[in-house]
Design an enzyme around this catalytic site. Structure first.
Site, PDB file in Angstrom:
ATOM      1  N   ASN A  45       0.835  -1.187   0.000  1.00  0.00           N
ATOM      2  CA  ASN A  45       0.000   0.000   0.000  1.00  0.00           C
ATOM      3  C   ASN A  45       0.882   1.253   0.000  1.00  0.00           C
ATOM      4  O   ASN A  45       2.061   1.191  -0.314  1.00  0.00           O
ATOM      5  CB  ASN A  45      -1.010  -0.076   1.135  1.00  0.00           C
ATOM      6  CG  ASN A  45      -2.127  -1.049   0.791  1.00  0.00           C
ATOM      7  OD1 ASN A  45      -2.884  -0.855  -0.143  1.00  0.00           O
ATOM      8  ND2 ASN A  45      -2.199  -2.144   1.525  1.00  0.00           N
ATOM      9  N   LYS A  81      13.234  -9.486  15.928  1.00  0.00           N
ATOM     10  CA  LYS A  81      13.584 -10.902  16.063  1.00  0.00           C
ATOM     11  C   LYS A  81      12.614 -11.734  15.235  1.00  0.00           C
ATOM     12  O   LYS A  81      11.523 -11.279  14.883  1.00  0.00           O
ATOM     13  CB  LYS A  81      13.529 -11.333  17.533  1.00  0.00           C
ATOM     14  CG  LYS A  81      14.580 -10.642  18.389  1.00  0.00           C
ATOM     15  CD  LYS A  81      14.552 -11.145  19.816  1.00  0.00           C
ATOM     16  CE  LYS A  81      15.640 -10.466  20.652  1.00  0.00           C
ATOM     17  NZ  LYS A  81      15.618 -10.921  22.061  1.00  0.00           N
ATOM     18  N   HIS A 117      23.605   1.378   9.448  1.00  0.00           N
ATOM     19  CA  HIS A 117      24.838   2.158   9.329  1.00  0.00           C
ATOM     20  C   HIS A 117      25.640   1.927  10.608  1.00  0.00           C
ATOM     21  O   HIS A 117      25.370   2.531  11.644  1.00  0.00           O
ATOM     22  CB  HIS A 117      24.528   3.645   9.151  1.00  0.00           C
ATOM     23  CG  HIS A 117      23.984   3.981   7.803  1.00  0.00           C
ATOM     24  ND1 HIS A 117      24.774   4.366   6.752  1.00  0.00           N
ATOM     25  CD2 HIS A 117      22.714   3.958   7.333  1.00  0.00           C
ATOM     26  CE1 HIS A 117      24.022   4.580   5.698  1.00  0.00           C
ATOM     27  NE2 HIS A 117      22.766   4.344   6.014  1.00  0.00           N
TER      28      HIS A 117
END
Length: 201
Positions: free
Chosen positions: A80, A169, A110
């Site tokens: 969407n 996780k 990063h």
């Protein structure tokens, strides 16, 4: 035509025609790519048969010398509005998956902030080395609005991720997970054909 006119109005009908024509010309295997959208690293995209997108899809595939990261999109996937997918290694999305608006999926950070060789906060973030772990999203998954899916995550087939969740996780197949970080609150019982609270098992 009258049905579409009642649904979209004249302006909407013109936009629908434009988007269908664009899709036919440039992405013929997709169902519809709604404009505007932004893709960097198009050659890293695989699959995407019968893909449907909302407006302002953003895909960043970070191409590097001698390496092309892969974004594999299964059949009949729907994104969407305002979905952002960032790929430095690999993101894999299974067939028939539905992704709501404003969802962020990334396979990289990063800098490194765990285990050995951690990144110093004195380094400018844009200059930090990219650390990547593949993201895998199964078949028939439903991802709610404002969800963030972080590097290294696997979401199993048939699972549901609740709105505003942060998935850091793995989520097993046939589960409902919510929260930040996302935790499983229900699993699907194949024998009773019902979603069961994990506290009741």
């Amino acid at each position: 035509m009258l049905k579409h006119y009642k649904t979209y109005g004249l302006y909407g009908l013109i936009r629908l025609f434009r988007d269908k024509l664009f899709t036919y010309l440039y992405y013929p295997s997709a169902r519809i790519i709604r404009l505007p959208f932004y893709i960097r690293g198009k050659k890293g995209i695989r699959g995407a048969k019968s893909l449907t997108t909302g407006v302002n899809l953003r895909i960043d595939i970070i191409l590097r010398k001698n390496f092309t990261p892969i974004l594999h999109i299964g059949d009949n996937v729907q994104f969407n509005d305002y979905v952002h997918i960032a790929v430095a290694k690999g993101v894999y999305i299974g067939d028939n998956t539905l992704i709501a608006s404003k969802v962020f999926i990334s396979d990289h950070n990063h800098g490194n902030y765990t285990n050995e060789n951690q990144t110093s906060p004195n380094t400018h973030p844009i200059e930090r080395e990219l650390y990547s772990k593949e993201v895998k999203i199964g078949r028939n998954v439903w991802i709610g609005e404002f969800v963030s899916i972080l590097p290294g995550v696997t979401i199993g087939d048939g699972s549901i991720i609740g709105s505003t969740s942060v998935v850091s996780k793995d989520i097993p197949a046939f589960s409902i997970a919510v929260g930040s970080p996302a935790k499983v609150i229900k699993t699907y019982d194949q024998d009773s054909n019902k979603w069961v609270n994990i506290n009741n098992k």
